[in-house]
Design a protein around this motif. Structure first.
Motif, PDB file in Angstrom:
ATOM      1  N   GLU A 125       0.829  -1.205   0.000  1.00  0.00           N
ATOM      2  CA  GLU A 125       0.000   0.000   0.000  1.00  0.00           C
ATOM      3  C   GLU A 125       0.865   1.258   0.000  1.00  0.00           C
ATOM      4  N   THR A 126       1.966   1.214   0.741  1.00  0.00           N
ATOM      5  CA  THR A 126       2.888   2.341   0.762  1.00  0.00           C
ATOM      6  C   THR A 126       3.481   2.583  -0.615  1.00  0.00           C
ATOM      7  N   LEU A 127       3.862   1.504  -1.289  1.00  0.00           N
ATOM      8  CA  LEU A 127       4.408   1.629  -2.636  1.00  0.00           C
ATOM      9  C   LEU A 127       3.377   2.227  -3.592  1.00  0.00           C
ATOM     10  N   VAL A 128       2.145   1.798  -3.473  1.00  0.00           N
ATOM     11  CA  VAL A 128       1.084   2.343  -4.328  1.00  0.00           C
ATOM     12  C   VAL A 128       0.945   3.845  -4.099  1.00  0.00           C
ATOM     13  N   LEU A 129       0.947   4.266  -2.834  1.00  0.00           N
ATOM     14  CA  LEU A 129       0.808   5.685  -2.506  1.00  0.00           C
ATOM     15  C   LEU A 129       1.968   6.504  -3.067  1.00  0.00           C
ATOM     16  N   GLU A 152      -2.697  -2.121 -14.065  1.00  0.00           N
ATOM     17  CA  GLU A 152      -1.502  -2.901 -14.356  1.00  0.00           C
ATOM     18  C   GLU A 152      -0.237  -2.071 -14.202  1.00  0.00           C
ATOM     19  N   ASP A 153      -0.336  -0.767 -14.446  1.00  0.00           N
ATOM     20  CA  ASP A 153       0.814   0.105 -14.256  1.00  0.00           C
ATOM     21  C   ASP A 153       1.215   0.133 -12.786  1.00  0.00           C
ATOM     22  N   VAL A 154       0.209   0.215 -11.900  1.00  0.00           N
ATOM     23  CA  VAL A 154       0.480   0.236 -10.466  1.00  0.00           C
ATOM     24  C   VAL A 154       1.041  -1.107 -10.007  1.00  0.00           C
ATOM     25  N   VAL A 155       0.444  -2.198 -10.484  1.00  0.00           N
ATOM     26  CA  VAL A 155       0.928  -3.533 -10.119  1.00  0.00           C
ATOM     27  C   VAL A 155       2.373  -3.705 -10.566  1.00  0.00           C
ATOM     28  N   GLY A 156       2.686  -3.218 -11.761  1.00  0.00           N
ATOM     29  CA  GLY A 156       4.052  -3.318 -12.266  1.00  0.00           C
ATOM     30  C   GLY A 156       5.040  -2.521 -11.440  1.00  0.00           C
ATOM     31  N   TYR A 157       4.602  -1.344 -10.962  1.00  0.00           N
ATOM     32  CA  TYR A 157       5.479  -0.525 -10.131  1.00  0.00           C
ATOM     33  C   TYR A 157       5.798  -1.239  -8.824  1.00  0.00           C
ATOM     34  N   VAL A 158       4.791  -1.801  -8.197  1.00  0.00           N
ATOM     35  CA  VAL A 158       5.008  -2.534  -6.952  1.00  0.00           C
ATOM     36  C   VAL A 158       5.950  -3.716  -7.195  1.00  0.00           C
ATOM     37  N   ALA A 159       5.758  -4.397  -8.311  1.00  0.00           N
ATOM     38  CA  ALA A 159       6.594  -5.557  -8.623  1.00  0.00           C
ATOM     39  C   ALA A 159       8.057  -5.162  -8.815  1.00  0.00           C
ATOM     40  N   SER A 160       8.304  -3.923  -9.250  1.00  0.00           N
ATOM     41  CA  SER A 160       9.686  -3.489  -9.478  1.00  0.00           C
ATOM     42  C   SER A 160      10.480  -3.395  -8.185  1.00  0.00           C
ATOM     43  N   PHE A 161       9.796  -3.395  -7.054  1.00  0.00           N
ATOM     44  CA  PHE A 161      10.465  -3.342  -5.756  1.00  0.00           C
ATOM     45  C   PHE A 161      10.572  -4.723  -5.120  1.00  0.00           C
ATOM     46  N   ILE A 180      -4.249  -1.983  -4.041  1.00  0.00           N
ATOM     47  CA  ILE A 180      -4.985  -1.036  -4.893  1.00  0.00           C
ATOM     48  C   ILE A 180      -6.419  -0.923  -4.414  1.00  0.00           C
ATOM     49  N   THR A 181      -7.029  -2.055  -4.083  1.00  0.00           N
ATOM     50  CA  THR A 181      -8.395  -2.048  -3.573  1.00  0.00           C
ATOM     51  C   THR A 181      -8.494  -1.218  -2.294  1.00  0.00           C
TER      52      THR A 181
END
Length: 266
Positions: A125-129, A152-161, A180-181
């Motif tokens: 959640e922190t990464l999403v924010l 999917e852009d947000v999911v991909g960003y989280v996955a990059s960490f 995200i939810t």
């Protein structure tokens, strides 16, 4: 707001909103601040409603709560004083038309009694924010009046960490989607006609101070570089608690952490 909606729930919510509107119209016609037998309150109905909304929600904005925002702007000092009576501090960003509350801290740094409960955002959640704030700032700097982001852009960003040693790819992705939810329910992502696309709320930027952003990213990178491997079934808070009261997000936040803020209604 939620990603998945239920017809019965949505229908009930519509009826409740209509009932509240009718009640508002009836009470707003009253000239007296006395709204019920024995009422010794000093606020008018609209002022009380704005105060209650502030207490229940993480934030209000001109877009999400236009009537309450209008009342708040007009009677800011009065509403602020009522929050102060509860050891709460009112934060208002007039440029972005967003207001929120946070726990007040005494001049000596000691804690006041509080009716609020702080729960740290999860790692995902922190990464999403962090990502939403970055995207919002970039979009606004480019002249966009409204900034959108795809799921999917947000999911991909989280996955990059994801740490190199992490092997539970499916579990990590599930946690990212759940994050995200959670952000949608918090009102910081606004649904569009597509379930895969959201508008980023203007409240994201003031709720995550600029000075906190770099600390968050550095803490995330440091955690990924550490030798410890977190339990996949327990996505514990990424950050340790500190006593730094200068960096706050909504309610209390640590100098390297974002907190959900008070336990408002979902």
């Amino acid at each position: 707001m939620s990603v998945d909606t239920h017809p019965d729930t949505d229908a009930r919510a519509g009826v409740d909103d209509l009932d509240l509107q009718l009640a508002d119209d009836e009470l707003l016609d009253e000239g007296s601040v006395s709204l019920f037998e024995g009422d010794e309150g000093g606020l008018e109905y609209a002022q009380r409603r704005a105060l209650v909304t502030l207490l229940k929600q993480r934030f209000i904005s001109a877009r999400t709560h236009p009537r309450d925002w209008s009342v708040l702007v007009e009677h800011e000092r009065l509403i602020r004083s009522r929050l102060n009576d509860l050891f709460l501090d009112l934060q208002v960003d007039r440029a972005r038309e967003v207001a929120w509350k946070r726990q007040a801290t005494s001049e000596t740094g000691s804690r006041f009694p509080t009716m609020l409960y702080d729960a740290a955002w999860s790692r995902e959640e922190t990464l999403v924010l962090v990502h939403l704030r970055d995207r919002l700032r970039a979009g606004l700097a480019s002249g966009d009046a409204r900034v959108f982001v795809d799921r999917e852009d947000v999911v991909g960003y989280v996955a990059s960490f994801r740490p190199a040693h992490a092997t539970d790819v499916a579990g990590d992705e599930k946690r990212a989607r759940n994050a995200i939810t959670s952000i949608v329910k918090a009102g910081l992502l606004i649904g569009t006609g597509s379930e895969e696309r959201f508008e980023i709320s203007e409240a994201v930027e003031p709720l995550i101070p600029l000075e906190l952003l770099q600390e968050l990213l550095e803490a995330l990178v440091a955690a990924n570089d550490s030798e410890g491997t977190p339990d996949a079934d327990e996505p514990a808070d990424l950050f340790d608690d500190t006593d730094d009261a200068d960096a706050e997000v909504d309610a209390d936040a640590d100098s390297a952490a974002v907190t959900r803020g008070p336990a408002e209604e979902q």
